[in-house]
Design an enzyme around this catalytic site. Structure first.
Site, PDB file in Angstrom:
ATOM      1  N   GLU A   1       0.875  -1.166   0.000  1.00  0.00           N
ATOM      2  CA  GLU A   1       0.000   0.000   0.000  1.00  0.00           C
ATOM      3  C   GLU A   1       0.918   1.223   0.000  1.00  0.00           C
ATOM      4  OE1 GLU A   1      -2.709   0.119   3.313  1.00  0.00           O
ATOM      5  OE2 GLU A   1      -3.547   2.033   2.633  1.00  0.00           O
TER       6      GLU A   1
ATOM      7  N   ARG B   1       5.398 -13.678   9.381  1.00  0.00           N
ATOM      8  CA  ARG B   1       6.015 -12.408   9.019  1.00  0.00           C
ATOM      9  C   ARG B   1       7.400 -12.317   9.642  1.00  0.00           C
ATOM     10  NH1 ARG B   1       2.302  -8.765   9.325  1.00  0.00           N
ATOM     11  NH2 ARG B   1       3.653  -6.955   9.467  1.00  0.00           N
TER      12      ARG B   1
ATOM     13  N   LYS C   1       4.534   0.237   9.730  1.00  0.00           N
ATOM     14  CA  LYS C   1       4.556   1.547   9.078  1.00  0.00           C
ATOM     15  C   LYS C   1       4.056   2.641  10.009  1.00  0.00           C
ATOM     16  CE  LYS C   1       3.402   0.044   4.782  1.00  0.00           C
ATOM     17  NZ  LYS C   1       2.274  -0.132   3.882  1.00  0.00           N
TER      18      LYS C   1
HETATM   19  P1  ATP Z   1       2.799  -2.673   8.108  1.00  0.00           P
HETATM   20  O1  ATP Z   1       2.314  -3.806   8.946  1.00  0.00           O
HETATM   21  O2  ATP Z   1       4.174  -2.225   8.412  1.00  0.00           O
HETATM   22  O3  ATP Z   1       1.835  -1.534   8.015  1.00  0.00           O
HETATM   23  P2  ATP Z   1       1.692  -3.661   5.795  1.00  0.00           P
HETATM   24  O4  ATP Z   1       1.490  -5.113   5.775  1.00  0.00           O
HETATM   25  O5  ATP Z   1       0.515  -2.846   6.076  1.00  0.00           O
HETATM   26  O6  ATP Z   1       2.917  -3.291   6.685  1.00  0.00           O
HETATM   27  P3  ATP Z   1       1.688  -3.459   3.034  1.00  0.00           P
HETATM   28  O7  ATP Z   1       2.133  -2.345   2.181  1.00  0.00           O
HETATM   29  O8  ATP Z   1       0.254  -3.779   3.093  1.00  0.00           O
HETATM   30  O9  ATP Z   1       2.253  -3.135   4.442  1.00  0.00           O
HETATM   31  O10 ATP Z   1       2.516  -4.778   2.772  1.00  0.00           O
HETATM   32  C1  ATP Z   1       2.884  -5.233   1.500  1.00  0.00           C
HETATM   33  C2  ATP Z   1       3.266  -6.684   1.587  1.00  0.00           C
HETATM   34  O11 ATP Z   1       4.361  -6.860   2.466  1.00  0.00           O
HETATM   35  C3  ATP Z   1       2.141  -7.549   2.111  1.00  0.00           C
HETATM   36  O12 ATP Z   1       2.003  -8.656   1.236  1.00  0.00           O
HETATM   37  C4  ATP Z   1       2.608  -8.011   3.455  1.00  0.00           C
HETATM   38  O13 ATP Z   1       2.209  -9.324   3.713  1.00  0.00           O
HETATM   39  C5  ATP Z   1       4.116  -7.934   3.335  1.00  0.00           C
HETATM   40  N1  ATP Z   1       4.730  -7.665   4.644  1.00  0.00           N
HETATM   41  C6  ATP Z   1       4.553  -6.571   5.413  1.00  0.00           C
HETATM   42  N2  ATP Z   1       5.241  -6.683   6.577  1.00  0.00           N
HETATM   43  C7  ATP Z   1       5.889  -7.882   6.517  1.00  0.00           C
HETATM   44  C8  ATP Z   1       6.758  -8.591   7.415  1.00  0.00           C
HETATM   45  N3  ATP Z   1       7.106  -8.082   8.599  1.00  0.00           N
HETATM   46  N4  ATP Z   1       7.226  -9.802   7.024  1.00  0.00           N
HETATM   47  C9  ATP Z   1       6.871 -10.322   5.827  1.00  0.00           C
HETATM   48  N5  ATP Z   1       6.063  -9.710   4.955  1.00  0.00           N
HETATM   49  C10 ATP Z   1       5.563  -8.506   5.277  1.00  0.00           C
HETATM   50 MG    MG Z   2      -1.155  -4.042   5.276  1.00  0.00          MG
END
Ligand code: ATP
Ligand code: MG
Length: 622
Positions: free
Chosen positions: A87, A323, A333
Site C-alpha cells: 500500500e 512475518r 509503518k
Molecule cells: P505494516 O504492517 O508495516 O503496516 P503492511 O502489511 O501494512 O505493513 P503493506 O504495504 O500492506 O504493508 O505490505 C505489502 C506486503 O508486504 C504484504 O504482502 C505483506 O504481507 C508484506 N509484509 C509486510 N510486513 C511484513 C513482514 N514483517 N514480514 C513479511 N512480509 C511482510
Molecule cells: Mg497491510
C-alpha cells in the site's frame, strides 16, 4: 561459514532477479535453478501444482483483465505469477524485503513473473512520493519492476475500480450483497463475538432493485460518508467472523492520487485484494499468517465471480507464511511514520531507520538482504530473528565485496623521531587481502603520523600488545617501530607518542620478517590524510522488543529509543578516499564498513556512515 560457501551464496543471491529473458523472447521457461535453494513449504506447494499442471490452462492477454479480456488470449507463458502488493502509504521496511525477495525469487526460479502491485484502494493515506520510493526500493533490492517490463510489471489496483464496481453489481444481482444502512456502532454490536453469533441487519432483505439503486447513488456521491455500506450476504452466524457479511464498499468523498474525484465509494481491502490477484492471473498469493482466517472469504468471493463468468478458473490460491519480526527495531509503518513525524529520526531514509531507503543510506547492501532472506527461510511459525543475524549477513557480503581502506577515528599524533622531516615514501597496501586481483594502493609515509588513541597505553594492562613505552609494533604495510616516549600537555594528557622506526623492516622488503612483534596497528601520514565527517550509528532501540522494554513505563516504544544511536565525529582518512563518489562502500580496517553518504556527500567532500562494525560487539548502552 567457509568463505567459498559464502561466495557461492553471494553469487547466487546477486543473480536473484535476472529477468527471465527467455520468457520475454520465446515461451520456454527460465533455467531451473531451484536446486540452489533449501526447499520450503511454499516451494512444495508450487512443485505439486506444477506437477499436476494446475495452472497450465491460464490465458494472458498481456495485461490484467476479466474473463472477457483473457479468454481468447494465448496461454500464459509465465508458469506462475506472484505479486508484491504494497500500500503506498509509507516507505518499505525490512519486513517487506522478506516478501519481495520471496515473491521475486519464486518467479525467477519457476519461470514465472512477479508483479509489483500498488494496493492503492484507500485514497486518504496514499501519495505519489511513496509510490516512487517503493519502486526505487524494490529495484534496489534487485527487482526489475518497471511499467513497461512484462517480465516484472508494475500495476495499480485503482486501475481496476470499474471492474470491481461491476463485480459488486453482479453480487447484488445474485443476492450475494446488499446495502446496509446501520450505523457503524450498530454494525459492530450486531457482528457478535468469537463465542456469540451475529444478528442479521434489518436492511439485509432489501430488494435487488433497491440495492442496485442505492449502490449507484452511493457511487455518484449522493450519500454522506458512513450512511451506507455495501456488504456481502453470507452468514451472520458463521464461526468465522470474516464471513459475517463482510463490508465490500464504503463511501468516501476523497481525492485519489490517480483517480482524482471520480469515485465516491472505495472498495475494502478484503474485497479488493482477491479481485486484484485474480485479474492479474496470480497463481500463488503469499501473505502473512494473520490473513489465514480470511482465506475462506478469499475463495468464496472468487468462486462467486467465476460463477457469474467474470473470472476464469483456475483461480489464485492464498498461502500464508510467518512475518519477519526483528529485534531492536519496529516493523510497522504506523510506528515508523511516528518516528519520522515526531522527528525522532531525520526522515524515512535516516540511516538508523529499518526502511529500505534507510538501509541504503546506511551502507547495507542488497546482496546482504538476499543472503538474509535465504538464511531465515520461510515457515508458518511466528518467531523473532535477532538483529545480529541480519548484521552478520551484511558483514559476510561486505567482507567479500568491499575494498579495504584506512581511517583513524580517534586520532593521536605519532612522531617517528629518526625519520627525516622533509622525506616521504610510498608503502603499498592490498585493496583486498582475499582478492589479490584488486591490486594494491599507495599509502604515503612520513615523519608525523596519526594513530588510534586506543592503540597506545602509557601503562599497558596485561595482555596489551600494541604501543607503550619500550614496546615494538608493526605499522601495518610499513615499518616496525619502537616506542621511545611521550609528550604531554599541562594537564598530563598524552599529546604525542614518540618512536623510532627500523628502516630494514619495511613490509614487502627483504628484512620484513627480521623482527617479530605481537602488535600490528594502522596509521596515516598526517600531512597526507584529510579530515572528514563520520557518523557512527548504533541500534535505534536499546532493547530487543521496543515497547516492552524495562524503560517503557507506559508501554510506548519511544521510551526505548537508544539516546546514543548516532555519534558524529571528525576522523582522518587516507588520501584516496577524498575523491570517492557518493554511495561507495569500503571496509575501514579494524573499524567496520563505511559508505559515502549518498545524500550529503559531495564529490571531493564525502561524509561517511558506518553501516556495521567488523564483529558483533553489541552490548546494551548504559
Ligand atoms: P505494516 O504492517 O508495516 O503496516 P503492511 O502489511 O501494512 O505493513 P503493506 O504495504 O500492506 O504493508 O505490505 C505489502 C506486503 O508486504 C504484504 O504482502 C505483506 O504481507 C508484506 N509484509 C509486510 N510486513 C511484513 C513482514 N514483517 N514480514 C513479511 N512480509 C511482510
Ligand atoms: Mg497491510
Amino acid at each position: 561459514m567457509q568463505s567459498t560457501e559464502i561466495q557461492a551464496k553471494i553469487a547466487h543471491a546477486s543473480s536473484i532477479f535476472q529477468p527471465s529473458q527467455e520468457l520475454m523472447s520465446n515461451n520456454k521457461p527460465a533455467a531451473d535453478n531451484t536446486a540452489a535453494h533449501a526447499t520450503n513449504f511454499i516451494r512444495n506447494i508450487i512443485d505439486a501444482d506444477l506437477a499436476e499442471n494446475a495452472y497450465a490452462t491460464r490465458r494472458w492477454s498481456g495485461k490484467p483483465g476479466t474473463a472477457a479480456e483473457q479468454q481468447d488470449a494465448p496461454l500464459d507463458a509465465a508458469k506462475i505469477r506472484t505479486r508484491f502488493p504494497p500500500e503506498p502509504n509509507g516507505y518499505l521496511h525490512f519486513g517487506h524485503s522478506k516478501s519481495i525477495l520471496l515473491n521475486f525469487g519464486l518467479a525467477r526460479d519457476y519461470g514465472g513473473v512477479c508483479h509489483l502491485r500498488f494496493d492503492d484502494t484507500n485514497p486518504e493515506k496514499e501519495e505519489q512520493e511513496f509510490v516512487d520510493g517503493i519502486v526505487e526500493s524494490v529495484r534496489w533490492l534487485g527487482g526489475d519492476s518497471a511499467l513497461d517490463n512484462p517480465a516484472a510489471p508494475i500495476y495499480f489496483a485503482s486501475d481496476y475500480f470499474d471492474w470491481m464496481y461491476r463485480f459488486a453489481k453482479h453480487l447484488i444481482e445474485h443476492g450475494d450483497a446488499y446495502v446496509d444502512s446501520q450505523s457503524a456502532e450498530e454494525m459492530r454490536v450486531n457482528r457478535g463475538t468469537l463465542t456469540e453469533a451475529g444478528k442479521d441487519s434489518p436492511y439485509r432483505n432489501r430488494s435487488v432493485a433497491e440495492n442496485l439503486e442505492l449502490f449507484r447513488a452511493m457511487r455518484d456521491g449522493q450519500h454522506a460518508e458512513g450512511s451506507h455500506i455495501l456488504r456481502a450476504k453470507i452468514d451472520m452466524a458463521s464461526g468465522n467472523i470474516n464471513l459475517r457479511d463482510p463490508a465490500l464498499y464504503r463511501i468516501k468523498h476523497a481525492q485519489h492520487h490517480r483517480q482524482g474525484d471520480k469515485w465516491h465509494i472505495y472498495p475494502m481491502y478484503a474485497y479488493a485484494h482477491p479481485i486484484e490477484d485474480a485479474l492479474e492471473n496470480i497463481t500463488h498469493s503469499i501473505c502473512t499468517l494473520e490473513f489465514e482466517d480470511q482465506r475462506p472469504w478469499y475463495d468464496w468471493l472468487l468462486a462467486k465471480l467465476a460463477e457469474v463468468g467474470e473470472l476464469l478458473r483456475p483461480l489464485p490460491k492464498q498461502i500464508e507464511m510467518s512475518r519477519l519480526n526483528l529485534t531492536y527495531i519496529v516493523l510497522s509503518k504506523r510506528y515508523l511514520k511516528q518516528l519520522v513525524d515526531e522527528n525522532h529520526v531525520a526522515g524515512w531514509d535516516d540511516p538508523r531507520m529499518p526502511t529500505i531507503v534507510g538501509a541504503r543510506r546506511r551502507g547495507f547492501m542488497p546482496e546482504g538482504f538476499q543472503l538474509f532472506a535465504e538464511r531465515i527461510g520461510v515457515s508458518k511459525s511466528d518467531s523473532w530473528i535477532d538483529m545480529s543475524v541480519f548484521e552478520d549477513c551484511q558483514r559476510d557480503v561486505m567482507n567479500d565485496k568491499c575494498l579495504r581502506r584506512v581511517a583513524v577515528l580517534n586520532p593521536l599524533k605519532l612522531e617517528i623521531t629518526n625519520y627525516d622531516a622533509l622525506s616521504e615514501e610510498i608503502c603499498m597496501a592490498p585493496n583486498h587481502p582475499q582478492h589479490p586481483e584488486t591490486g594494491k594502493r599507495e599509502m604515503p609515509f612520513s615523519r608525523e603520523l596519526w594513530i588510534e588513541r586506543e592503540d597506545f597505553e602509557e601503562t599497558p594492562p596485561k595482555g596489551f600488545f600494541r604501543l607503550f613505552p619500550g614496546n615494538m609494533v608493526r605499522l601495518r604495510y610499513a615499518f616496525v617501530i619502537k616506542c621511545t616516549g611521550v609528550e604531554k600537555d599541562a594537564a598530563g594528557n598524552v599529546t604525542k607518542v614518540l618512536a623510532e622506526y627500523l628502516p630494514e623492516t619495511k613490509s614487502g622488503g627483504l628484512g620484513a620478517d627480521t623482527v617479530k612483534v605481537k602488535g600490528n596497528i594502522h596509521w596515516l601520514s598526517a600531512k597526507h590524510a584529510h579530515a572528514s565527517e563520520v557518523r557512527l550509528f548504533d541500534r535505534l532501540f536499546k532493547v530487543p522488543h521496543p515497547g516492552r522494554g524495562a524503560d517503557s513505563q507506559n508501554g510506548s516504544f519511544l521510551d526505548d529509543l537508544n539516546p546514543h544511536s548516532k555519534q558524529t565525529i571528525t576522523a582522518y582518512l587516507e588520501p584516496s578516499l577524498l575523491t570517492t563518489t557518493p554511495e561507495s562502500l569500503f571496509q575501514f580496517e579494524r573499524h567496520g564498513y563505511f559508505v559515502a553518504d549518498r545524500v550529503e556527500s559531495v564529490v571531493g567532500k564525502p561524509v561517511w556512515n558506518r553501516a556495521v562494525t567488523l564483529k558483533d560487539s553489541w552490548s546494551p548502552p548504559k
